[in-house]
Design an enzyme around this catalytic site. Sequence first.
Site, short mmCIF file in Angstrom:
data_model
loop_
_atom_site.label_atom_id
_atom_site.label_comp_id
_atom_site.label_asym_id
_atom_site.label_seq_id
_atom_site.Cartn_x
_atom_site.Cartn_y
_atom_site.Cartn_z
N ASP A 87 0.86 -1.17 0.00
CA ASP A 87 0.00 0.00 0.00
C ASP A 87 0.90 1.23 0.00
OD1 ASP A 87 -2.20 1.66 -0.03
OD2 ASP A 87 -3.23 0.65 1.60
C1 BGC Z 1 -5.07 3.20 0.18
C2 BGC Z 1 -5.35 2.21 -0.91
C3 BGC Z 1 -5.26 2.88 -2.25
C4 BGC Z 1 -3.90 3.52 -2.40
C5 BGC Z 1 -3.64 4.16 -3.74
C6 BGC Z 1 -3.83 4.02 -0.07
O1 BGC Z 1 -3.73 5.08 0.80
O2 BGC Z 1 -4.99 2.52 1.42
O3 BGC Z 1 -6.61 1.62 -0.71
O4 BGC Z 1 -5.52 1.96 -3.27
O5 BGC Z 1 -3.76 4.50 -1.40
O6 BGC Z 1 -4.33 5.33 -3.91
#
Ligand code: BGC
Length: 756
Positions: free
Chosen positions: A274
């Site tokens: 993530d």
């Molecule tokens: C989130 C994800 C997301 C990613 C990309 C993160 O902060 O937890 O769910 O896909 O950002 O934007």
Amino acid sequence: MNRPWLDPQLPEPERIQLLLGTMTLREKVGQMHQIANVTSTSQDEELRAGGIGSSLFASGAWAGNQQDAGVRVEGLNAVQRIAVEESPLGIPLIFARDVIHGFRTVFPIPLGQAAAWDPESVGRAAEIAALEAAAAGLHWTFTPMLDIARDPRWGRIAEGSGEDPHLGSILATAAVRGYQGDDLRDEGRIAACAKHYIGYGAAEGGRDYNSTQIGPRTLRDVYLPPFAAAVRAGVATVMASFNEIDGIPVTGSHELIRDLLKGELGFDGFVVSDWGAVGELIAHGFAADAAEAVRKSVEAGIDMDMVSGLYDRHLAAEVEAGRVDAALVDDAVRRILRIKFRLGLFERPYTDPGGGGRIGAIPARREPGIGTMPFPGRDRVSRPTNVQQTPPAGMTQPISIPESHRARARRLATRSLVLLKNTDSVLPLRTPKRILLTGAFARARTELFGTWTLDGQESDVTTIEEALRAALPAEVKLETKLFPDEAVVYGRYADAIIACIGEHPIRSGEANSTGTIDLPPGQLEALKGLRAYGVPLIVVVFAGRPLALPWLADHADAILYAWHPGVEGAGAVVDVLLGNESPSGRLPVSFPRRTGQIPIYYNHRPTGRPVEGGLRGGNRYCDGPDTPLYPFGFGLGYTTFEYSDLRLSSASMRTDGEIEIRATLRNSGAVAGEEVAQLYVRDLAASVSRPVKELKGFARIALAPGESGEVTFRLLATDLAFSRLDGSVGVEPGGFRCWIGPDATRGIEGGFDVPG
Ligand code: BGC
């Protein structure tokens, strides 16, 4: 340069091996490096060196709660052109974006989609999102979110399917199939990403990103099934979650990623971290410095580093120093290339700005410019609307959502609406002369979208007020008063009051936990004022989470739970209010009476002193009931259904067998309607204690007034499998109860044995 891997006749593993054998360590690490918002001018040198494997397009600032400028096909093509035509090996980038519940056509938030208990519609929504996103030049979406969530304080409960592993698994399969289809190469398909693996929804106190405590059996039996289903459905990628479980951040967990996901479940796509999570291993206190964070992530099996930049900075040196096994890098790159080959990116790296899908070449070098984000050629029908079309920033022309996409969004939104209360059948509204409409959502547009809506357009949305006005006969007076005090004055003279209340999307989604699940400040007071004159009070609640509604349960005449219903939400709500549609949504999550009951979920384990019939009449709280206000699976319609005649094909099931369980349903009301019949099972005694009830099947059935129909569920012994005392997974002999009913608390009951 001779590029034998470009021969599409060669088998995929051979193509990957040929390419891998040619790559330098630097280029390999480049494939594992994902950056945010790449542009052809700012990162051209890195692109030319093959130093970037992927870019996502999202602003990190509000984590999905603020729109950005959008992606532009020509800008993406310009980036891709450098990677493909100017880097030594010409490996295309994979472009990603959070297309969470629709692209331009915004569907209900995932929790609302789950409330529809309608896998087909969820799959179709994903298919449409993929089609629109692919036309905009994207190859990969970070969805579906498969986190089981039992704590409505956690704002990200909005993004998933609620508290149940079975419903979550069925919808996971539907979504993955919807995005990816049979073949990722097919036009309009994009790679899905099962996230957040694993346990993220168990954040202590509902505080986003928080630590979790999940027992090994609960992890496997509750949190894992939707991910296992996604892997079985062929999901291309998985995102590791931010959280730690009992001291081990998932991003650094060899056991969870390499052993369980890639080993035991046989996942052959790639795992992305993530946002910044590799670097966050330092904040977790799990790595002393960036190099160690990189080592631990690579060893755990994180194949691609989302934006921390640490693989880019440290991985090559760690490999060269012998501190990271080069074979692990090869494994990661092999996985990433596999998905790039499966997407057909090597054959068709570009997207036709004219809406013709992905293409093999762009005519000439084009500078990144203003794109048009067109929809695919088919189905380009514009919708007559009285809403003014304003071109959003970055788009040169207003383009309407295709009618068929809207119809799908409408259907899913309609089915997602859950009628929680309907005293004296106040709904559907019958011939009122004067309606007062109030509440912040009465004139809402983008607020109907919900969290993580980066590409929806305000000009596409009809408000509740507009939809109501358009649907009501001209002689009905509709007065909209947004000031609560003014609404109270007008409400006195109305035949019905419709209050559109709830929470703004900014209050749900990522990093938006709440300390209580009460209605946001001020709303209850306003409702109490409206109640004062006894005029029927119909409350439509828009929210990204279950809210505690005890006052409404006692005092409102009707409660319709609308979640954040998307671009067609207003029409769907109005259809239900006026009876053009009978509500058929069911809760995918238990609704507590108050915050202090959290966590509360139907599929809990029994205790030695069961609540039912136990001490103090079954209540453990001294200050209120133990039970949820509205249970899992609950929802009313405009008609009633009677369940009878539970029949089992056999009173016993072999440990490798199956049985059929049937029931008869009769529409005992006066109008047609659809019921969601639910099958629950309980394993009475086992080597470990099993939940008091577990959903094992559900079926929608439409019946005319007075009509009867039958639902049949096929229950396999494998559906009864769980993590046994010795850690193995399987069914154990013994007695079972089963129910078919309208929610987790009611139903007609039977039983069967699994002989030893
Ligand atoms: C989130 C994800 C997301 C990613 C990309 C993160 O902060 O937890 O769910 O896909 O950002 O934007």
